[in-house]
Design a protein around this motif. Structure first.
Motif, PDB file in Angstrom:
ATOM      1  N   GLY A 115      30.185  41.545  53.146  1.00  0.00           N
ATOM      2  CA  GLY A 115      30.501  40.471  52.214  1.00  0.00           C
ATOM      3  C   GLY A 115      31.974  40.091  52.203  1.00  0.00           C
ATOM      4  N   HIS A 149      35.384  39.066  44.631  1.00  0.00           N
ATOM      5  CA  HIS A 149      34.962  38.572  45.936  1.00  0.00           C
ATOM      6  C   HIS A 149      35.075  39.621  47.035  1.00  0.00           C
ATOM      7  CE1 HIS A 149      34.377  34.562  44.343  1.00  0.00           C
ATOM      8  NE2 HIS A 149      35.565  34.622  43.770  1.00  0.00           N
ATOM      9  N   ASP A 254      30.437  31.836  46.517  1.00  0.00           N
ATOM     10  CA  ASP A 254      30.178  33.219  46.927  1.00  0.00           C
ATOM     11  C   ASP A 254      28.839  33.656  46.329  1.00  0.00           C
ATOM     12  OD1 ASP A 254      30.011  35.949  47.205  1.00  0.00           O
ATOM     13  OD2 ASP A 254      32.071  36.369  46.580  1.00  0.00           O
TER      14      ASP A 254
HETATM   15  C1  LIG Z   1      29.701  42.768  46.761  1.00  0.00           C
HETATM   16  C2  LIG Z   1      30.390  41.448  46.700  1.00  0.00           C
HETATM   17  C3  LIG Z   1      31.322  41.062  47.674  1.00  0.00           C
HETATM   18  C4  LIG Z   1      31.782  42.004  48.768  1.00  0.00           C
HETATM   19  O1  LIG Z   1      30.776  42.367  49.644  1.00  0.00           O
HETATM   20  P1  LIG Z   1      30.953  43.751  50.478  1.00  0.00           P
HETATM   21  O2  LIG Z   1      29.815  43.725  51.431  1.00  0.00           O
HETATM   22  O3  LIG Z   1      30.873  44.844  49.469  1.00  0.00           O
HETATM   23  O4  LIG Z   1      32.271  43.666  51.144  1.00  0.00           O
HETATM   24  C5  LIG Z   1      31.868  39.808  47.597  1.00  0.00           C
HETATM   25  N1  LIG Z   1      31.524  38.955  46.614  1.00  0.00           N
HETATM   26  C6  LIG Z   1      30.641  39.279  45.662  1.00  0.00           C
HETATM   27  C7  LIG Z   1      30.288  38.273  44.622  1.00  0.00           C
HETATM   28  C8  LIG Z   1      30.061  40.543  45.651  1.00  0.00           C
HETATM   29  O5  LIG Z   1      29.237  40.902  44.660  1.00  0.00           O
END
Ligand SMILES: *Cc1c(COP(=O)(O)O)cnc(C)c1O
Length: 449
Positions: A115, A149, A254
């Motif tokens: 993410g 994020h 996001d």
């Molecule tokens: C979990 C999350 C991320 C980051 O994702 P990872 O795979 O943990 O790096 C980014 N944005 C939101 C809204 C999230 O909940």
């Protein structure tokens, strides 16, 4: 092999995410032997109902037969290959399907492998787009208070959860942080929509004043998950889409946590009937099986990078595991389940049961709010219900709920003083009542004295 011996071996060599490791002097680490459906089982044979979908990633249970089968088939033909100069069928199929199911205009798919990386990609693409257009003044991003994020430096910079961010502040790029629409703060009697609309005025003013230096606004649609599951009305997103167009600023949405049905629609954006310029996807994308992320964007943004190599307008960003074939096969199987089993419709009665199971929390003397958006329900535990005074964070009341729930065989992992339910969609009505019962007891124990 039992819990104790494995935990000891672990603690000798491992360092776990988002953990003060010293806590494990008193809080046993739980080695998991297997997962089946909504249940996890440890090495002592104790079972835990995974009420938080293993950090919001699992959608259709552990060891899901359909996803397992898809990965096994893929494994026998191709596990992974370089994704520059080369491609593969599952990568193509998944991009085609994501283009088809995401909001109109998102016709291009760029893969990454988690993410945070997807967020980095969207930020860099937005900045680079404007640069390719000759707009060198656009270097900033607008973000909301209480947003999250991810943890890599770029993603952390556009987030706003002090616990994760504050220490690293000297390392982070400057961003413009705007007070958000978090409806926990609305006036009594005020609707979510009215509050969200009222708070949008601050965003509008910021855009009006600073758009010339701004690449994009980045936002978590409808629910700020890591920011204590705070929620707002879709009207904020519609207003934001209009304003971003008006002021020539990209909208990055996001959906890493809220995508794939969490808010009641396949994507949260649908509830505002908007199409962002960039949409980040991960977590549920592979049903919680394998790391994969995607950034969806428009063909017009893609075209701004498309030119002779010597012009140096290309997006030269890569991750080794970009578009991993096994992960793509898990994602395709996940999308099959959504389609074939009509999951979005089937979740509606489940969401209603979740609401009903939490009704009694509303009157609890230490609960200020019970809020829900689709398949996410959150309970705000406070010291004083009238004044909404919070329990001091040092008291770690949420941890007490966590420990009680574990002892009763339910995995809840409160965010500070907020207890939330975010189960896989295979959860049954009985299991939802069990989760609520255990949370009720946990909150009772955690709020005495
Ligand atoms: C979990 C999350 C991320 C980051 O994702 P990872 O795979 O943990 O790096 C980014 N944005 C939101 C809204 C999230 O909940």
């Amino acid at each position: 092999m039992n819990n104790h011996t494995l935990a000891n071996r672990d603690l000798a060599v491992l360092w776990h995410p988002c953990t003060q490791m010293k806590d494990h002097e008193t809080l046993p680490l739980i080695p998991i032997k297997k997962g089946q459906g909504i249940w996890l089982e440890d090495f002592d044979g104790k079972q835990y109902l995974d009420a938080i979908s293993s950090w919001w990633v699992n959608l259709f249970g552990h060891s899901n037969p359909i996803i397992n089968a898809a990965i096994k088939v893929q494994l026998d033909s191709l596990e992974h290959t370089i994704f520059a100069g080369f491609t593969h069928e599952v990568g193509i199929k998944l991009a085609e399907r994501l283009v088809a199911i995401t909001p109109a205009g998102l016709d291009r798919c760029f893969y990454a492998d988690n993410g945070s990386s997807a967020v980095e990609v969207a930020l860099k693409m937005s900045f680079h787009y404007w640069r390719n257009q000759g707009q060198r003044n656009k270097t900033k991003f607008i973000t909301l208070e209480n947003s999250y994020h991810g943890e890599t430096l770029g993603a952390l910079a556009v987030g706003h959860v002090a616990l994760y961010k504050e220490i690293y502040e000297p390392l982070l790029m400057d961003v413009i942080t705007v007070p958000g629409p978090d409806c926990y703060h609305r006036d009594s009697g005020e609707s979510w929509a009215d509050y969200s609309r009222r708070r949008f005025a601050i965003m509008e003013e910021t855009l009006q004043q600073q758009a010339k230096s701004v690449c994009a606004v980045i936002i978590e649609p409808l629910v700020q998950c890591a920011g204590n599951m705070r929620m707002y009305d879709p009207v904020y997103l519609s207003l934001l889409r209009t304003a971003c167009d008006k002021y020539h600023v990209h909208l990055i949405v996001d959906e890493i946590a809220v995508g794939f049905g969490r808010t009641g629609t396949l994507f949260a954006c649908e509830q505002a009937a908007i199409s962002p310029d960039f949409m980040c996807l991960s977590k549920g994308l592979t049903g919680g099986y394998l790391p994969l992320s995607a950034v969806m964007t428009s063909n017009s943004i893609y075209q701004a990078f498309y030119d002779d190599y010597q012009k140096l307008t290309a997006f030269l960003h890569s991750h080794s595991y970009t578009g991993n074939a096994l992960a793509c096969s898990a994602a395709l199987a996940t999308l099959d389940i959504f389609q074939q089993q009509n999951i979005i419709e089937k979740n509606k009665p489940l969401a209603a049961v979740m609401a009903k199971s939490a009704e009694r929390f509303i009157e609890h003397p230490h609960i200020a709010e019970v809020r829900q958006t689709g398949m996410i329900l959150a309970i705000e535990m406070v010291k004083n219900r009238q004044t909404r005074e919070a329990f001091p964070w040092q008291e770690r009341r949420g941890l007490k709920v966590y420990q009680h729930a574990l002892s009763k065989g339910v995995l809840l992992r409160p965010l500070g003083n907020v207890i939330y339910f975010m189960p896989p969609y295979i959860v049954t009505e009985e299991e939802l009542w069990l989760i609520a019962d255990v949370a009720w007891q946990g909150i009772h124990l955690a709020t005495q004295d």
